[in-house]
Design an enzyme around this catalytic site. Structure first.
Site, PDB file in Angstrom:
ATOM      1  N   LYS A  61       0.658  -0.891   0.351  1.00  0.00           N
ATOM      2  CA  LYS A  61      -0.598  -0.408   0.003  1.00  0.00           C
ATOM      3  C   LYS A  61       1.072   1.191  -0.163  1.00  0.00           C
ATOM      4  CE  LYS A  61      -3.977  -2.429   2.105  1.00  0.00           C
ATOM      5  NZ  LYS A  61      -4.166  -2.700   3.561  1.00  0.00           N
ATOM      6  N   GLN A 105      -4.280  -1.509   9.643  1.00  0.00           N
ATOM      7  CA  GLN A 105      -4.161  -3.020   9.119  1.00  0.00           C
ATOM      8  C   GLN A 105      -4.530  -4.080  10.283  1.00  0.00           C
ATOM      9  OE1 GLN A 105      -3.104  -3.578   5.702  1.00  0.00           O
ATOM     10  NE2 GLN A 105      -4.235  -5.456   6.276  1.00  0.00           N
ATOM     11  N   ASP A 128     -10.846   2.208   5.016  1.00  0.00           N
ATOM     12  CA  ASP A 128     -10.934   1.557   4.725  1.00  0.00           C
ATOM     13  C   ASP A 128     -12.102   1.129   4.373  1.00  0.00           C
ATOM     14  OD1 ASP A 128      -8.902  -0.263   4.136  1.00  0.00           O
ATOM     15  OD2 ASP A 128      -8.294  -0.300   6.642  1.00  0.00           O
TER      16      ASP A 128
END
Ligand code: NAD
Length: 301
Positions: A61, A105, A128
């Site tokens: 990412k 994450q 997200d």
């Protein structure tokens, strides 16, 4: 005995090509944004612990951000971090005006309440799309951040102009990250969308029979090679979300990635299929970057 011959022109849904197109577009838009406003989209990632797969995902990412001219910051915390330290890190990023998108994450270590942590992210920076506000808006079909993996699948379907309206889509898996949101998106009155959706999970009975009725199958359960040829009807569209590391001594790393689909046997039956790797995984990053760009431009208004 009559022999029925099926001619199926199977096409690969190439996440490499489509994600690159999305990234090229974002790179051009980011340059324009910078020239016009000095603003550079900035993604902050929080990584707790050092799980191998999570390290890999976060690294790619961050690398993708730099490839397209975005800024990125990585906050690393040890696996035994106190929850309050993580809470403080999120609050700091929430308040930092230069940060546009925040991702934590997953998975987090067991002693940390994942829902609590996600709920602390400022919804305006929730790239997200896991915050309850984002999820609620998605369910209502309102503009919001869509979780990256389902969003990436939708971008892929759109790019290849796959007809979804009126089709029966079977989603295997009901997680908040993939299965449930993709089932909602495919069911929405949109294009792609307008599917009749069946969501299957670990307690589903007659999974094979249900899959055999599917025009579109999204396999997102995390079991290598689970979807076999006897579960797929001719000309189905198969989207393979699964990523499982399987031992492979011939590889330097000692493993290779496998999807949830028995690709070699299933692919010849399908009209379209995503490979693993090279399919949904790459689209996930492209979708995350799209969300980050949108976060940066919203903040800019
Ligand atoms: P999860 O473990 O949270 O959810 C798995 C789901 O599959 C559950 O809802 C469960 O009920 C269902 N399931 C499990 N066994 C089943 C069975 N035998 N029959 C039917 N349903 C079954 O997993 P997740 O986070 O949704 O991830 C699923 C897979 O997708 C994993 O391999 C993960 O690594 C991968 N993934 C890939 C990407 C990507 O970018 N390509 C992103 C996220 C997750």
């Amino acid at each position: 005995m009559d022999v029925v011959l099926y001619f199926c022109a199977m096409q690969i849904l190439d996440g490499k090509i489509v994600s690159q197109a999305v990234k090229d577009d974002l790179k051009a838009k980011a340059l324009l944004l910078k020239n016009e406003t000095q603003k550079v989209p900035h993604l902050a990632a929080i990584l707790v612990g050092s799980d191998g797969a999570s390290e890999t995902y976060v690294a790619s990412k961050i690398k993708s951000c730099s490839e397209i001219g975005f800024k990125s910051s990585l906050v690393r915390l040890p696996a035994d971090v106190e929850e309050q330290t993580l809470v403080s890190a999120i609050q700091q990023l929430n308040e930092d005006k230069d940060i546009d998108g925040i991702l934590v994450q997953l998975p987090l270590p067991k002693h940390i309440d994942e829902n609590k942590i996600i709920g602390l992210i400022n919804p305006d920076k929730d790239v997200d799309g896991f915050h309850p506000v984002s999820v609620g808006k998605m369910v209502q079909g309102l503009p919001t951040f869509i979780p990256a993996t389902p969003y990436g699948i939708m971008l892929l379907l759109k790019h290849y102009q796959i007809e979804t309206s009126g089709k029966h889509a079977v989603v295997i898996g009901r997680s908040n990250i993939v299965g449930r949101p993709i089932s909602i998106l495919l069911n929405q009155n949109s294009n792609p969308g307008n599917c009749t959706v069946t969501v299957c999970h670990s307690r589903t009975k007659n999974l094979k029979e249900i899959c055999l009725q599917a025009d579109i199958i999204v396999a997102a359960l995390g079991s290598a090679g689970f979807l076999t040829a006897d579960m797929v009807k001719q000309n189905a569209v198969v989207i393979d979300v699964g990523i499982t590391r399987v031992d492979d001594p011939s590889k330097k790393s000692g493993y290779r990635l496998r999807g949830d689909v028995d690709f070699d046997a299933v692919a010849p039956l399908t009209s379209y299929i995503t490979p693993v790797p090279g399919g949904v995984g790459l689209m996930t990053i492209a979708a995350l970057l799209t969300n980050t760009f949108n976060a940066a431009t919203q903040n800019n208004n």
